[in-house]
Write an enzyme that holds these catalytic residues in place. Structure first.
Site, short mmCIF file in Angstrom:
data_model
loop_
_atom_site.label_atom_id
_atom_site.label_comp_id
_atom_site.label_asym_id
_atom_site.label_seq_id
_atom_site.Cartn_x
_atom_site.Cartn_y
_atom_site.Cartn_z
N ASP A 13 -66.48 -23.18 10.02
CA ASP A 13 -66.23 -24.19 9.51
C ASP A 13 -65.78 -24.04 8.36
OD1 ASP A 13 -66.88 -25.60 11.92
OD2 ASP A 13 -68.77 -26.19 11.81
N LYS A 16 -61.27 -22.60 7.29
CA LYS A 16 -60.21 -20.88 7.86
C LYS A 16 -58.74 -21.51 8.50
CE LYS A 16 -62.75 -20.18 11.53
NZ LYS A 16 -64.69 -21.18 10.58
N GLY A 40 -63.21 -25.43 16.04
CA GLY A 40 -63.25 -26.83 15.98
C GLY A 40 -62.14 -26.19 14.36
N HIS A 41 -60.86 -26.38 14.73
CA HIS A 41 -59.80 -25.68 13.38
C HIS A 41 -58.80 -27.25 12.86
CE1 HIS A 41 -60.36 -21.38 14.23
NE2 HIS A 41 -61.74 -21.92 14.73
N GLN A 223 -65.29 -19.24 14.02
CA GLN A 223 -66.75 -19.03 13.62
C GLN A 223 -67.19 -19.08 12.80
OE1 GLN A 223 -66.12 -17.69 17.68
NE2 GLN A 223 -65.68 -20.48 17.15
P1 GDP Z 1 -62.51 -24.71 10.06
O1 GDP Z 1 -63.34 -23.92 11.86
O2 GDP Z 1 -62.88 -23.13 9.68
O3 GDP Z 1 -60.96 -23.82 10.55
O4 GDP Z 1 -63.06 -25.59 9.46
P2 GDP Z 1 -63.09 -26.80 10.40
O5 GDP Z 1 -61.58 -27.79 10.90
O6 GDP Z 1 -64.28 -27.29 11.57
O7 GDP Z 1 -63.77 -27.95 9.11
C1 GDP Z 1 -62.89 -27.84 7.69
C2 GDP Z 1 -62.86 -29.62 7.73
O8 GDP Z 1 -63.51 -29.24 5.72
C3 GDP Z 1 -61.77 -29.99 8.05
O9 GDP Z 1 -62.40 -31.08 7.89
C4 GDP Z 1 -60.70 -30.01 6.71
O10 GDP Z 1 -59.27 -31.06 6.71
C5 GDP Z 1 -61.75 -29.76 5.64
N1 GDP Z 1 -60.44 -29.14 4.64
C6 GDP Z 1 -59.99 -28.24 4.48
N2 GDP Z 1 -60.16 -27.86 3.33
C7 GDP Z 1 -61.09 -29.10 2.65
C8 GDP Z 1 -60.74 -28.96 1.33
O11 GDP Z 1 -60.79 -28.02 0.38
N3 GDP Z 1 -61.21 -29.60 0.77
C9 GDP Z 1 -62.05 -31.09 1.30
N4 GDP Z 1 -62.50 -31.65 0.39
N5 GDP Z 1 -62.05 -30.70 2.93
C10 GDP Z 1 -61.64 -29.67 3.44
P1 IMO Z 2 -65.58 -23.09 14.20
O1 IMO Z 2 -63.85 -21.33 14.16
C1 IMO Z 2 -69.77 -24.10 13.56
C2 IMO Z 2 -71.92 -22.42 17.14
C3 IMO Z 2 -72.78 -23.42 17.69
C4 IMO Z 2 -74.09 -23.20 17.73
C5 IMO Z 2 -74.08 -21.62 18.44
C6 IMO Z 2 -73.43 -21.19 19.49
O2 IMO Z 2 -64.57 -24.18 14.34
O3 IMO Z 2 -65.70 -22.42 12.61
P2 IMO Z 2 -70.79 -21.99 21.32
O4 IMO Z 2 -71.10 -22.94 21.62
O5 IMO Z 2 -70.42 -20.31 20.53
O6 IMO Z 2 -72.40 -20.37 21.99
O7 IMO Z 2 -72.87 -21.88 19.76
O8 IMO Z 2 -72.59 -21.21 17.60
N1 IMO Z 2 -70.65 -23.33 16.84
C7 IMO Z 2 -70.26 -22.88 16.05
N2 IMO Z 2 -70.49 -23.60 14.72
N3 IMO Z 2 -68.18 -23.54 13.72
C8 IMO Z 2 -67.51 -23.13 15.39
O9 IMO Z 2 -66.40 -22.34 15.05
C9 IMO Z 2 -68.50 -22.78 15.41
N4 IMO Z 2 -68.76 -22.68 17.28
C10 IMO Z 2 -69.77 -22.37 17.62
O10 IMO Z 2 -73.09 -24.53 17.03
O11 IMO Z 2 -75.04 -22.90 16.99
MG MG Z 3 -64.33 -26.22 13.22
#
Ligand code: GDP
Ligand code: IMO
Ligand code: MG
Length: 425
Positions: A13, A16, A40-41, A223
């Site tokens: 999270d 990416k 969750g991207h 991840q």
């Molecule tokens: P990922 O799994 O690495 O793609 O990241 P996620 O989408 O799960 O979580 C990142 C969250 O931060 C999302 O809600 C993005 O919209 C948000 N986000 C990404 N870059 C920034 C930033 O520079 N500032 C803020 N405030 N939010 C951001």
């Molecule tokens: P993105 O791509 C954050 C965590 C779960 C749990 C562990 C194992 O959005 O960054 P799993 O379902 O993969 O067997 O769970 O990994 N986990 C993540 N945490 N971002 C993710 O993906 C994750 N995908 C799995 O919360 O601790």
């Molecule tokens: Mg994510």
């Protein structure tokens, strides 16, 4: 343009998808290479927002080719749902989205087994996303998995019978739960295979040809490094290799093709699920970070645990990924903080430790050693040039980069595509 791998350098999270969407501008192909719908991207462009679980985050660019590589565990129903979700918003995936024939299929029983195992583990649960990831990779490595290409072949029924017989044994005998019907799953997955047929391909020649034509590839990790099954806080990890090396094995492209490896880091740290987290802040400031950063899981909606930036974690990520650059996200979330802490090393049994401990028993005992820096207490979200950042923000970034010994190539100051500053990549 260089071929780039983007990986998470913390616990996932990191932002990416935002970085992938931004850098897709430079690329021709965007490739997911591991993980599954546990990811969750989030991609935000203008007033459109998508949370992709399986679709590559480059898909919002209408002219780019997107690939789901062999290293992914693919839930067909989830993917079709996402394809439909973008289609109704005017984004067509057909003709430019390809699924590797060799990717593994996530079956309903993988999800059931994931959830039953977690429930039975009680306080020792990993806190998985419940998306069947562990059991699907288990079947892959056990050589009992169903591959995407199998959905279109005559032998599907026999393969399913063999695999589901074992799943049903475990479900009924170990967990005392109701078995699934092989007939129902066969009929369902045959139909799902037909719906996926236009997208299924052997992606290796496609990528090889792209390289010969000097096209540019962007690999999208899911991840984060410390969730990697080898390099993370085992057993509190996911079931795939999340590090840069997996981009090659998970797509069928050799390492000689890659020029840049970009580690995405938040300007602080978060983690979802269980397991050690040395710089976690319990109480006030942690809750404040969660509120301002909107730190709730994009897949499960769970609260993300929040803490200070941990340079020990990211130094490890720099080593195991061979990072050439950092992409620092969410700096804006720190805008209101009076003071910021950076963890520079750990204290373990009275000694200073510079390297991330491999054993979680040791990791659970470490105390972070912090440096404190003054905050900048001003709004950075409208800033478009690095030079215009407040001096304390520049100092914070400089120190962060110095501690990790990797230059910053990209800075993100908001969730939207345009809220980004390129810094030499
Ligand atoms: P990922 O799994 O690495 O793609 O990241 P996620 O989408 O799960 O979580 C990142 C969250 O931060 C999302 O809600 C993005 O919209 C948000 N986000 C990404 N870059 C920034 C930033 O520079 N500032 C803020 N405030 N939010 C951001
Ligand atoms: P993105 O791509 C954050 C965590 C779960 C749990 C562990 C194992 O959005 O960054 P799993 O379902 O993969 O067997 O769970 O990994 N986990 C993540 N945490 N971002 C993710 O993906 C994750 N995908 C799995 O919360 O601790
Ligand atoms: Mg994510």
């Amino acid at each position: 343009m260089p071929n780039r791998i983007i990986v998470g350098a913390q616990w996932g999270d990191e932002g990416k998808a935002k970085v992938v969407d931004y850098l897709t501008e430079d690329a021709d192909y965007v490739i997911r290479f591991q993980g599954g719908a546990n990811a969750g991207h989030t991609v935000e462009v203008g007033d459109q927002k998508f949370v992709f679980h399986l679709l590559p985050s480059g898909l919002m660019h209408p002219d780019k080719v997107c690939i789901i590589g062999n290293g992914v565990v693919l839930d067909p129903e989830q993917l079709l749902h996402e394809i439909e979700e973008v289609r109704v918003k005017g984004i067509d995936a057909q003709g430019r989205l390809w699924l590797s024939e060799a990717a593994q299929v996530v079956l309903p029983t993988h999800k059931i087994l994931d959830q039953l195992k977690e429930k039975a583990a009680g306080k020792d649960a990993i806190g998985t996303t419940g998306r069947g990831i562990g059991p699907a990779y288990y079947d892959k490595v056990n050589r009992t998995g169903i591959r995407v290409g199998d959905l279109l072949e005559d032998g599907l029924r026999e393969k399913l019978e063999r695999t589901l017989a074992v799943h049903n044994e475990i479900i009924t005998r170990l967990y005392n739960s109701a078995p699934v019907s092989v007939d129902t799953i066969y009929t369902e997955y045959r139909a799902l295979g037909e719906r996926l047929r236009p997208y299924i391909k052997d992606c290796v020649p496609l990528l090889s040809q792209a390289l010969k034509q000097n096209k540019s590839l962007l690999f999208e990790g899911a991840q984060g490094t410390i969730l990697d099954v080898d390099h993370g806080t085992y057993p509190f990890v996911t079931s795939s290799n999340t590090v840069a090396g997996a981009a090659c094995t998970g797509s069928g492209v050799g390492p000689t093709a890659v020029q840049q490896v970009i580690g995405v880091v938040k300007a602080y740290t978060t983690r979802v699920g269980n397991g050690p987290f040395p710089t976690e802040i319990s109480g006030g400031l942690g809750a404040e970070l969660r509120r301002i950063g909107n730190e709730y899981g994009a897949t499960t909606g769970r609260e993300r645990r929040c803490g200070w930036f941990d340079a020990v974690v990211v130094r490890r990520a720099a080593m195991v990924n061979g990072l050439t650059h950092l992409a620092v996200t969410k700096l804006d979330v720190l805008d209101t903080f009076e003071e910021l802490k950076l963890c520079v090393a750990y204290q373990l049994n009275g000694e200073r430790v510079e390297h991330f401990p491999v054993s979680i028993a040791r990791l659970e005992q470490v105390e972070p050693i912090y440096e404190t820096m003054p905050g900048w207490k001003s709004d950075t979200t409208k800033i478009l040039r690095y030079e215009d950042l407040p001096v304390n923000a520049k100092n914070y970034l400089q120190r962060l980069s110095e501690l990790v010994d990797v230059p910053i190539g990209l800075l993100s100051l908001g969730p939207k595509r345009h809220e980004t500053i390129r810094m030499g990549i």
